[in-house]
Design a protein around this motif. Structure first.
Motif, PDB file in Angstrom:
ATOM      1  N   GLU A  97      24.473  69.922  57.748  1.00 32.98           N
ATOM      2  CA  GLU A  97      23.808  69.956  56.429  1.00 32.98           C
ATOM      3  C   GLU A  97      22.706  71.007  56.407  1.00 32.98           C
ATOM      4  O   GLU A  97      22.551  71.734  55.423  1.00 32.98           O
ATOM      5  CB  GLU A  97      23.249  68.577  56.080  1.00 32.98           C
ATOM      6  CG  GLU A  97      24.322  67.570  55.738  1.00 32.98           C
ATOM      7  CD  GLU A  97      23.820  66.136  55.628  1.00 32.98           C
ATOM      8  OE1 GLU A  97      22.636  65.867  55.967  1.00 32.98           O
ATOM      9  OE2 GLU A  97      24.617  65.273  55.205  1.00 32.98           O
ATOM     10  N   LEU A  98      21.954  71.088  57.492  1.00 27.77           N
ATOM     11  CA  LEU A  98      20.898  72.099  57.581  1.00 27.77           C
ATOM     12  C   LEU A  98      21.500  73.503  57.531  1.00 27.77           C
ATOM     13  O   LEU A  98      21.022  74.370  56.797  1.00 27.77           O
ATOM     14  CB  LEU A  98      20.084  71.907  58.853  1.00 27.77           C
ATOM     15  CG  LEU A  98      19.001  72.959  59.113  1.00 27.77           C
ATOM     16  CD1 LEU A  98      17.945  72.941  58.017  1.00 27.77           C
ATOM     17  CD2 LEU A  98      18.365  72.728  60.470  1.00 27.77           C
ATOM     18  N   MET A  99      22.543  73.729  58.294  1.00 27.97           N
ATOM     19  CA  MET A  99      23.176  75.043  58.315  1.00 27.97           C
ATOM     20  C   MET A  99      23.718  75.416  56.935  1.00 27.97           C
ATOM     21  O   MET A  99      23.554  76.544  56.477  1.00 27.97           O
ATOM     22  CB  MET A  99      24.280  75.083  59.374  1.00 27.97           C
ATOM     23  CG  MET A  99      23.748  75.002  60.797  1.00 27.97           C
ATOM     24  SD  MET A  99      25.043  74.847  62.051  1.00 27.97           S
ATOM     25  CE  MET A  99      25.713  76.512  62.053  1.00 27.97           C
ATOM     26  N   SER A 172      31.263  75.099  54.131  1.00 26.08           N
ATOM     27  CA  SER A 172      30.723  73.832  53.631  1.00 26.08           C
ATOM     28  C   SER A 172      30.105  73.049  54.778  1.00 26.08           C
ATOM     29  O   SER A 172      30.280  73.387  55.959  1.00 26.08           O
ATOM     30  CB  SER A 172      31.849  73.004  53.005  1.00 26.08           C
ATOM     31  OG  SER A 172      32.762  72.620  54.020  1.00 26.08           O
ATOM     32  N   VAL A 173      29.437  71.972  54.429  1.00 28.55           N
ATOM     33  CA  VAL A 173      28.896  71.063  55.445  1.00 28.55           C
ATOM     34  C   VAL A 173      30.022  70.587  56.347  1.00 28.55           C
ATOM     35  O   VAL A 173      29.890  70.578  57.579  1.00 28.55           O
ATOM     36  CB  VAL A 173      28.175  69.866  54.778  1.00 28.55           C
ATOM     37  CG1 VAL A 173      27.771  68.831  55.818  1.00 28.55           C
ATOM     38  CG2 VAL A 173      26.973  70.328  53.974  1.00 28.55           C
ATOM     39  N   ASP A 174      31.145  70.203  55.744  1.00 27.01           N
ATOM     40  CA  ASP A 174      32.279  69.703  56.530  1.00 27.01           C
ATOM     41  C   ASP A 174      32.811  70.770  57.484  1.00 27.01           C
ATOM     42  O   ASP A 174      33.151  70.465  58.635  1.00 27.01           O
ATOM     43  CB  ASP A 174      33.403  69.227  55.612  1.00 27.01           C
ATOM     44  CG  ASP A 174      33.048  67.955  54.865  1.00 27.01           C
ATOM     45  OD1 ASP A 174      32.166  67.199  55.334  1.00 27.01           O
ATOM     46  OD2 ASP A 174      33.654  67.709  53.799  1.00 27.01           O
ATOM     47  N   ALA A 175      32.861  72.018  57.034  1.00 33.57           N
ATOM     48  CA  ALA A 175      33.359  73.093  57.898  1.00 33.57           C
ATOM     49  C   ALA A 175      32.414  73.316  59.083  1.00 33.57           C
ATOM     50  O   ALA A 175      32.868  73.459  60.222  1.00 33.57           O
ATOM     51  CB  ALA A 175      33.516  74.380  57.097  1.00 33.57           C
ATOM     52  N   GLU A 177      30.396  71.082  60.314  1.00 31.22           N
ATOM     53  CA  GLU A 177      30.477  69.884  61.156  1.00 31.22           C
ATOM     54  C   GLU A 177      31.730  69.895  62.023  1.00 31.22           C
ATOM     55  O   GLU A 177      31.677  69.511  63.207  1.00 31.22           O
ATOM     56  CB  GLU A 177      30.452  68.632  60.284  1.00 31.22           C
ATOM     57  CG  GLU A 177      30.399  67.354  61.090  1.00 31.22           C
ATOM     58  CD  GLU A 177      30.315  66.100  60.212  1.00 31.22           C
ATOM     59  OE1 GLU A 177      29.991  65.037  60.786  1.00 31.22           O
ATOM     60  OE2 GLU A 177      30.588  66.172  59.003  1.00 31.22           O
ATOM     61  N   ASP A 178      32.847  70.341  61.484  1.00 30.98           N
ATOM     62  CA  ASP A 178      34.088  70.421  62.267  1.00 30.98           C
ATOM     63  C   ASP A 178      33.911  71.292  63.502  1.00 30.98           C
ATOM     64  O   ASP A 178      34.358  70.940  64.597  1.00 30.98           O
ATOM     65  CB  ASP A 178      35.245  70.943  61.405  1.00 30.98           C
ATOM     66  CG  ASP A 178      35.723  69.953  60.365  1.00 30.98           C
ATOM     67  OD1 ASP A 178      35.390  68.746  60.469  1.00 30.98           O
ATOM     68  OD2 ASP A 178      36.422  70.377  59.419  1.00 30.98           O
ATOM     69  N   VAL A 179      33.280  72.437  63.324  1.00 33.70           N
ATOM     70  CA  VAL A 179      33.065  73.335  64.456  1.00 33.70           C
ATOM     71  C   VAL A 179      32.098  72.721  65.464  1.00 33.70           C
ATOM     72  O   VAL A 179      32.340  72.763  66.668  1.00 33.70           O
ATOM     73  CB  VAL A 179      32.541  74.713  63.962  1.00 33.70           C
ATOM     74  CG1 VAL A 179      32.163  75.595  65.140  1.00 33.70           C
ATOM     75  CG2 VAL A 179      33.574  75.400  63.095  1.00 33.70           C
ATOM     76  N   LEU A 180      31.006  72.140  64.974  1.00 30.86           N
ATOM     77  CA  LEU A 180      30.033  71.506  65.878  1.00 30.86           C
ATOM     78  C   LEU A 180      30.669  70.388  66.676  1.00 30.86           C
ATOM     79  O   LEU A 180      30.360  70.213  67.870  1.00 30.86           O
ATOM     80  CB  LEU A 180      28.827  70.996  65.074  1.00 30.86           C
ATOM     81  CG  LEU A 180      27.956  72.085  64.440  1.00 30.86           C
ATOM     82  CD1 LEU A 180      26.961  71.465  63.470  1.00 30.86           C
ATOM     83  CD2 LEU A 180      27.259  72.919  65.501  1.00 30.86           C
ATOM     84  N   ARG A 181      31.549  69.628  66.062  1.00 32.31           N
ATOM     85  CA  ARG A 181      32.257  68.540  66.788  1.00 32.31           C
ATOM     86  C   ARG A 181      33.094  69.120  67.928  1.00 32.31           C
ATOM     87  O   ARG A 181      33.129  68.541  69.017  1.00 32.31           O
ATOM     88  CB  ARG A 181      33.159  67.755  65.848  1.00 32.31           C
ATOM     89  CG  ARG A 181      32.433  66.788  64.967  1.00 32.31           C
ATOM     90  CD  ARG A 181      33.445  66.053  64.048  1.00 32.31           C
ATOM     91  NE  ARG A 181      32.745  65.228  63.130  1.00 32.31           N
ATOM     92  CZ  ARG A 181      32.288  63.993  63.400  1.00 32.31           C
ATOM     93  NH1 ARG A 181      32.480  63.503  64.600  1.00 32.31           N
ATOM     94  NH2 ARG A 181      31.647  63.305  62.506  1.00 32.31           N
ATOM     95  N   GLN A 182      33.773  70.226  67.665  1.00 31.26           N
ATOM     96  CA  GLN A 182      34.596  70.851  68.700  1.00 31.26           C
ATOM     97  C   GLN A 182      33.749  71.305  69.887  1.00 31.26           C
ATOM     98  O   GLN A 182      34.183  71.218  71.027  1.00 31.26           O
ATOM     99  CB  GLN A 182      35.367  72.039  68.120  1.00 31.26           C
ATOM    100  CG  GLN A 182      36.483  71.665  67.195  1.00 31.26           C
ATOM    101  CD  GLN A 182      37.565  70.869  67.905  1.00 31.26           C
ATOM    102  OE1 GLN A 182      38.016  71.232  68.985  1.00 31.26           O
ATOM    103  NE2 GLN A 182      37.982  69.770  67.284  1.00 31.26           N
TER     104      GLN A 182
END
Length: 185
Positions: A97-99, A172-175, A177-182
């Motif tokens: 969200e911050l990013m 997006s936030v979701d995009a 977040e997906d990368v951070l999860r990986q």
């Protein structure tokens, strides 16, 4: 007992200095590092033409102050996120969200990358960028102790934010977040 008048002048001076630093970031975002001059920064801050030269003896001092301020703000945000997460998905979402918020209004980010590159050329400026990278490391350590993954996290964050500046449709936030999860989970 009233405060001495020097305290009021000192506070006013610190406020004016901060206004000049903020103006420098705006000038760098708009015109790049090459666009920074004492006169341009003072005008941007709404201060007399001599103000920037009064507080900063040269452009390097002004740019150093701007870089230090930008990186300190970012490092503080990262440390606050690190303190607020236990290494779970909520922390990754907060970072995503911050990013995403940063890339929606990219002026500050654009200035930071200009100043970041300046630090690459001038080792004496790297203390501020080192602090930013240490703050990313602190956040990442909530998820892993693997030094390779921590280095990947810093590279991925900087890379994603830089790439976001190069597109009209930032992630997006979701995009994010997906990368951070990986990287971290």
């Amino acid at each position: 007992m009233s405060e001495p008048t020097t305290d009021g002048r000192r506070l006013k001076g610190e406020r004016r200095k901060k206004e000049l630093i903020d103006a420098t970031v705006r000038v760098v975002a708009r015109d790049g590092v090459a666009g920074v001059s004492h006169r341009v920064v003072a005008r941007q801050a709404g201060q007399p033409a001599t103000a920037a030269a009064y507080y900063f003896k040269n452009i390097d001092d002004l740019l150093t102050a701007a870089l230090t301020d930008c990186m300190a703000q970012d490092a503080a945000r990262m440390r606050a996120l690190a303190a607020g997460t236990d290494g779970g998905p909520v922390g990754l979402r907060a970072l995503a969200e911050l990013m995403a918020a940063v890339v929606v209004h990219p002026d500050h980010l654009l200035a930071e990358f200009e100043l970041y590159l300046l630090a690459a050329r001038r080792p004496e400026l790297r203390e501020a960028t080192d602090d930013w990278l240490a703050a990313i490391d602190e956040f990442g350590r909530r998820y892993t102790d693997d030094p390779v993954r921590l280095r990947i996290l810093a590279g991925v964050m900087d890379g994603l934010l830089m790439q976001a500046l190069l597109t009209d449709d930032p992630p997006s936030v979701d995009a994010f977040e997906d990368v951070l999860r990986q990287v971290l989970l």
